[in-house]
Design a protein around this motif. Structure first.
Motif, short mmCIF file in Angstrom:
data_model
loop_
_atom_site.label_atom_id
_atom_site.label_comp_id
_atom_site.label_asym_id
_atom_site.label_seq_id
_atom_site.Cartn_x
_atom_site.Cartn_y
_atom_site.Cartn_z
N GLN A 1 36.48 -62.33 6.43
CA GLN A 1 35.26 -62.51 7.21
C GLN A 1 33.98 -62.32 6.41
O GLN A 1 32.97 -62.93 6.70
N SER A 2 34.02 -61.42 5.45
CA SER A 2 32.82 -61.10 4.70
C SER A 2 33.09 -61.31 3.22
O SER A 2 34.20 -61.07 2.75
N PHE B 1 31.31 -61.10 -0.87
CA PHE B 1 30.28 -60.45 -1.67
C PHE B 1 30.48 -60.80 -3.13
O PHE B 1 31.58 -61.10 -3.58
N TYR C 1 29.81 -58.54 -6.54
CA TYR C 1 29.44 -57.26 -7.14
C TYR C 1 29.27 -57.50 -8.64
O TYR C 1 29.96 -58.34 -9.23
N PRO D 1 31.09 -50.65 -9.87
CA PRO D 1 30.60 -51.91 -9.32
C PRO D 1 29.36 -51.68 -8.47
O PRO D 1 29.26 -50.68 -7.74
N ASN E 1 36.45 -59.29 2.45
CA ASN E 1 36.69 -58.22 3.40
C ASN E 1 37.11 -58.87 4.70
O ASN E 1 36.47 -59.82 5.15
N ARG E 2 38.19 -58.34 5.32
CA ARG E 2 38.67 -58.96 6.54
C ARG E 2 37.92 -58.53 7.78
O ARG E 2 37.92 -59.21 8.79
N ALA E 3 37.30 -57.34 7.72
CA ALA E 3 36.59 -56.86 8.90
C ALA E 3 35.65 -55.75 8.48
O ALA E 3 35.85 -55.11 7.46
N ALA E 4 34.65 -55.51 9.28
CA ALA E 4 33.71 -54.42 9.02
C ALA E 4 34.48 -53.11 8.92
O ALA E 4 35.38 -52.84 9.71
N GLY E 5 34.12 -52.30 7.96
CA GLY E 5 34.75 -51.00 7.81
C GLY E 5 36.13 -51.05 7.22
O GLY E 5 36.83 -50.06 7.18
N ASN E 6 36.53 -52.22 6.77
CA ASN E 6 37.88 -52.38 6.23
C ASN E 6 37.82 -52.41 4.70
O ASN E 6 36.76 -52.45 4.11
N LYS E 7 38.99 -52.46 4.10
CA LYS E 7 39.04 -52.41 2.65
C LYS E 7 38.47 -53.68 2.04
O LYS E 7 38.51 -54.75 2.62
N LEU E 8 37.94 -53.53 0.83
CA LEU E 8 37.50 -54.67 0.03
C LEU E 8 38.64 -55.11 -0.87
O LEU E 8 39.37 -54.29 -1.41
N PHE F 1 39.22 -57.21 -4.27
CA PHE F 1 38.46 -57.67 -5.43
C PHE F 1 39.26 -58.70 -6.23
O PHE F 1 40.48 -58.59 -6.37
N GLY F 2 38.52 -59.66 -6.79
CA GLY F 2 39.09 -60.47 -7.84
C GLY F 2 39.07 -59.68 -9.14
O GLY F 2 38.54 -58.56 -9.21
#
Lengths: 110, 115
Positions: free
Chosen positions: A31-32, A34, A36, A44, A91-98, A100-101
């Motif tokens: 969903q989200s 970014f 870094y 990061p 990120n799949r949802a707010a407050g969820n894990k990131l 990373f590539g």
């Protein structure tokens, strides 16, 4: 297959030039998005969020293509200080894990 | 400095020893995350707290790893019986609520070397 894939580089860029690179993600539920930035042996740091409509922050432009599941970052007028590793993050949802590539290394040279 | 802080910044330990790391999040953030990063790789998620509740744990977090956030403020990550494969940078991040929950801010990390 990794959930987020990036070209590791390095991208060797003359100072003042434009550089662009992509990352692909496999989870369509993401969903989200970014970008870094990470300097050598540092933490990061959030460079910018990526929105569906695309967004720009100074010399940096980010694009999201949900249909093809890729994210891009373009840096215009590269500065020596832009040399870093750029991490693509989903990120799949707010407050969820990131997730990373592995990062794309950019080296800007005089 | 009102950012995320971590202590210690560096830790060298012998194989088999226990180590504990501390993270202090940004004060108004109720979410706290631990990640691990090895050389040449992106950070990998380990675990996540909302207030004092541990809501998710990665399969990377073997039974030798334990994390706590007893009062919903600082957090500790303990590794028991360290192995050489545990050598990595351990990163802590925090985020706020609502729309701010999407953006995580990282501390400087604790670099662990197991000899």
């Amino acid at each position: 297959r990794k959930e987020v894939e990036q070209d590791p580089g390095p991208f060797n860029v003359p100072e003042g030039a434009t550089v662009a690179f992509n990352c692909t993600y496999s989870n369509s539920a993401s969903q989200s998005f970014f970008w870094y930035r990470q300097d050598c042996r540092k933490e990061p740091k959030l460079l910018m969020s990526v929105y569906s409509s695309g967004n720009e922050d100074g010399r940096f432009t980010a694009q999201l293509n949900r249909a093809s599941q890729y994210i891009s970052l373009l840096i215009r007028d590269s500065k020596l200080s832009d040399s870093a590793t750029y991490l693509c993050v989903v990120n799949r949802a707010a407050g969820n894990k990131l997730t990373f590539g592995g990062g794309t290394r950019v080296l800007v040279k005089p | 400095d009102t950012g995320v802080s971590q202590d210690p910044r560096h830790k060298i330990t012998k194989r088999g020893q226990n180590v504990t790391f501390r993270c202090d999040p940004i004060s108004e953030h109720n979410r706290l995350y631990w990640y691990r990063q090895t050389l040449g790789q992106g950070p990998e998620f380990l675990t996540y707290f909302q207030n004092e509740a541990q809501l998710e744990k990665s399969r990377l977090l073997s039974d030798r790893f334990s994390a706590e956030r007893p009062k919903g403020s600082f957090s500790t990550l303990e590794i028991q019986r360290t192995e050489q494969g545990d050598s990595a940078m351990y990163l802590c991040a925090s985020s706020g609520g609502g729309r701010d929950a999407y953006e995580q801010y990282f501390g400087p990390g604790t670099r662990l070397t197991v000899t």
